[in-house]
Scaffold this motif. Structure first.
Motif, PDB file in Angstrom:
ATOM      1  N   SER A  22       0.818  -1.211   0.000  1.00 45.59           N
ATOM      2  CA  SER A  22       0.000   0.000   0.000  1.00 45.59           C
ATOM      3  C   SER A  22       0.853   1.262   0.000  1.00 45.59           C
ATOM      4  O   SER A  22       2.028   1.244   0.363  1.00 45.59           O
ATOM      5  CB  SER A  22      -0.896   0.003   1.235  1.00 45.59           C
ATOM      6  OG  SER A  22      -1.724  -1.138   1.249  1.00 45.59           O
TER       7      SER A  22
ATOM      8  N   VAL B   1       1.011   4.760   1.921  1.00 42.85           N
ATOM      9  CA  VAL B   1       0.525   5.240   3.219  1.00 42.85           C
ATOM     10  C   VAL B   1       1.129   6.608   3.511  1.00 42.85           C
ATOM     11  O   VAL B   1       2.357   6.790   3.409  1.00 42.85           O
ATOM     12  CB  VAL B   1       0.909   4.267   4.355  1.00 42.85           C
ATOM     13  CG1 VAL B   1       0.273   4.707   5.674  1.00 42.85           C
ATOM     14  CG2 VAL B   1       0.508   2.832   4.016  1.00 42.85           C
TER      15      VAL B   1
ATOM     16  N   HIS C 253       5.877  -1.030   2.583  1.00 43.52           N
ATOM     17  CA  HIS C 253       4.933  -0.071   2.019  1.00 43.52           C
ATOM     18  C   HIS C 253       5.656   1.098   1.341  1.00 43.52           C
ATOM     19  O   HIS C 253       6.804   1.411   1.672  1.00 43.52           O
ATOM     20  CB  HIS C 253       4.030   0.484   3.125  1.00 43.52           C
ATOM     21  CG  HIS C 253       3.157  -0.544   3.758  1.00 43.52           C
ATOM     22  ND1 HIS C 253       2.051  -1.078   3.139  1.00 43.52           N
ATOM     23  CD2 HIS C 253       3.229  -1.163   4.976  1.00 43.52           C
ATOM     24  CE1 HIS C 253       1.478  -1.964   3.937  1.00 43.52           C
ATOM     25  NE2 HIS C 253       2.181  -2.040   5.048  1.00 43.52           N
TER      26      HIS C 253
ATOM     27  N   CYS D  97      -3.166   7.761  -2.087  1.00 51.25           N
ATOM     28  CA  CYS D  97      -2.873   6.958  -0.894  1.00 51.25           C
ATOM     29  C   CYS D  97      -4.011   5.975  -0.594  1.00 51.25           C
ATOM     30  O   CYS D  97      -5.183   6.274  -0.783  1.00 51.25           O
ATOM     31  CB  CYS D  97      -2.679   7.863   0.325  1.00 51.25           C
ATOM     32  SG  CYS D  97      -1.116   8.752   0.333  1.00 51.25           S
TER      33      CYS D  97
ATOM     34  N   TYR E  40      -4.032   4.544   2.626  1.00 51.83           N
ATOM     35  CA  TYR E  40      -4.263   4.791   4.048  1.00 51.83           C
ATOM     36  C   TYR E  40      -3.574   6.083   4.459  1.00 51.83           C
ATOM     37  O   TYR E  40      -2.558   6.479   3.883  1.00 51.83           O
ATOM     38  CB  TYR E  40      -3.699   3.656   4.909  1.00 51.83           C
ATOM     39  CG  TYR E  40      -4.241   2.288   4.585  1.00 51.83           C
ATOM     40  CD1 TYR E  40      -5.498   1.894   5.036  1.00 51.83           C
ATOM     41  CD2 TYR E  40      -3.487   1.381   3.842  1.00 51.83           C
ATOM     42  CE1 TYR E  40      -5.997   0.631   4.736  1.00 51.83           C
ATOM     43  CE2 TYR E  40      -3.974   0.124   3.542  1.00 51.83           C
ATOM     44  CZ  TYR E  40      -5.229  -0.252   3.994  1.00 51.83           C
ATOM     45  OH  TYR E  40      -5.724  -1.505   3.698  1.00 51.83           O
TER      46      TYR E  40
ATOM     47  N   MET F 292      -4.631  -0.123  10.946  1.00 52.65           N
ATOM     48  CA  MET F 292      -4.708   0.293   9.543  1.00 52.65           C
ATOM     49  C   MET F 292      -5.287  -0.821   8.664  1.00 52.65           C
ATOM     50  O   MET F 292      -6.124  -0.560   7.798  1.00 52.65           O
ATOM     51  CB  MET F 292      -3.309   0.681   9.056  1.00 52.65           C
ATOM     52  CG  MET F 292      -3.229   1.117   7.611  1.00 52.65           C
ATOM     53  SD  MET F 292      -1.526   1.555   7.136  1.00 52.65           S
ATOM     54  CE  MET F 292      -0.859  -0.061   6.688  1.00 52.65           C
TER      55      MET F 292
END
Length: 342
Positions: free
Chosen positions: A2, A4, A26, A76, A78, A236
């Motif tokens: 991801s 973040v 990440h 993004c 998160y 998260m």
């Protein structure tokens, strides 16, 4: 993996969150208030042993202004909103802390919603849960909220409570598909990676420096910053964290005298300046008339607030370090970085 965004990556909690996200693979972004703080962040990452700082990018944004937030959150998955105004003294005007904390949180949530972010994790505080209440035996849990009319509610406590309340209200009324989870840490200790650290760390530094001939009768919960960061990552990604708050506290409440005893017992000569005595409350109140730092302490004298992290442990599988490890890793890092008197 991801993408973040971590707000406030130059702060004590923020840098540990960035470290753990990088270690997990990440793509990480972080905001700094001024571009010149980038060098500080990179230095702390090196101190923390970051393997892949090339996966980190910087954005300049301030909690008090709209500029930069849209760019920071674009793309993004998160957002971990860690940044918050913090002061070791009581400001003359409580709004100096309240407005940036509350309005900054709403600014981040609004930008995240507009960018299609999946979930925001907000760093709140145990201060939003356990203050303004009469003494009680039952530990505070996530169903409790601080009563803002209490005599022990200082501006920092008020700012964290109002900011978290505003976050939940925003999600309920304007959040669209944005998810929210909140982490509520107790007093945060653990390894310092640079000279930028929290008020909790200042307590250990003051003890090691011998700045207090005797300590005030103050108690608080303890948690290691590495465990606070770990809880953010769990909140998260876990489906069960959606719409939930999680207290981050390692174990039993400690007094400052308890902390002093741990330092003296475990550190030997390095703790030679650590005080052995607890000051009577009347003396602390008298000294607070002359020492601004003590004014924030007076409403806390003798108050013991028990809290439980059972929810974080059962729902998210969180397993924090002991109080003693959190305290000792604080002291050892301060000594290693030359941040205490020689």
């Amino acid at each position: 993996m991801s993408t973040v965004l971590v707000t406030g990556g130059s702060g004590f909690v923020g840098i540990h969150v960035v470290l753990q996200l990088l270690a997990a693979g990440h793509q990480v972004r972080t905001t700094v208030r001024r571009p010149d703080r980038q060098a500080d962040v990179l230095a702390m990452l090196r101190e923390g042993g970051a393997a892949s700082p090339e996966s980190l990018s910087f954005f300049t944004a301030d909690l008090t202004a709209d500029e930069g937030w849209r760019e920071a959150v674009a793309g993004c998955d998160y957002v971990l909103h860690v940044a918050s105004p913090l002061s070791t003294s009581v400001p003359k005007d409580e709004n100096e802390m309240i407005i940036p904390a509350r309005d900054g949180t709403l600014r981040v949530l609004r930008a995240a919603r507009d960018a299609g972010v999946r979930r925001v994790v907000v760093t709140s505080s145990l201060g939003a849960i356990g203050y303004g209440h009469p003494p009680r035996e039952r530990p505070f849990d996530e169903s409790d909220w601080t009563n803002l009319g209490g005599a022990d509610v200082q501006p920092y406590i008020k700012s964290k409570t109002l900011a978290e309340r505003a976050a939940w209200d925003f999600i309920a009324q304007e959040g669209g598909g944005l998810e929210l989870a909140v982490v509520n840490p107790a007093g945060i200790f653990g390894p310092v990676l640079g000279p930028d650290f929290s008020g909790s760390i200042e307590i250990v530094k003051s003890l090691l420096d011998g700045a207090m001939p005797a300590v005030p009768r103050v108690h608080f919960g303890v948690v290691d910053v590495r465990d606070v960061a770990d809880l953010h990552l769990r909140a998260m990604i876990s489906p069960d964290a959606k719409g939930e708050r999680f207290i981050a506290v390692s174990g039993e409440t400690m007094s400052i005298l308890d902390i002093a005893r741990v330092l003296r017992r475990e550190l030997g000569p390095a703790a030679r300046r650590v005080p052995r005595l607890q000051a009577p409350d009347w003396l602390v109140r008298l000294a607070a008339n002359r020492i601004a730092l003590l004014r924030a302490v007076v409403p806390m004298l003798g108050r013991v607030r028990h809290s439980t992290s059972a929810k974080a442990r059962s729902v998210l599988g969180w397993q924090p370090r002991s109080n003693q490890e959190a305290i000792l890793s604080t002291a050892e890092s301060l000594i290693r970085l030359g941040l205490v008197k020689g």
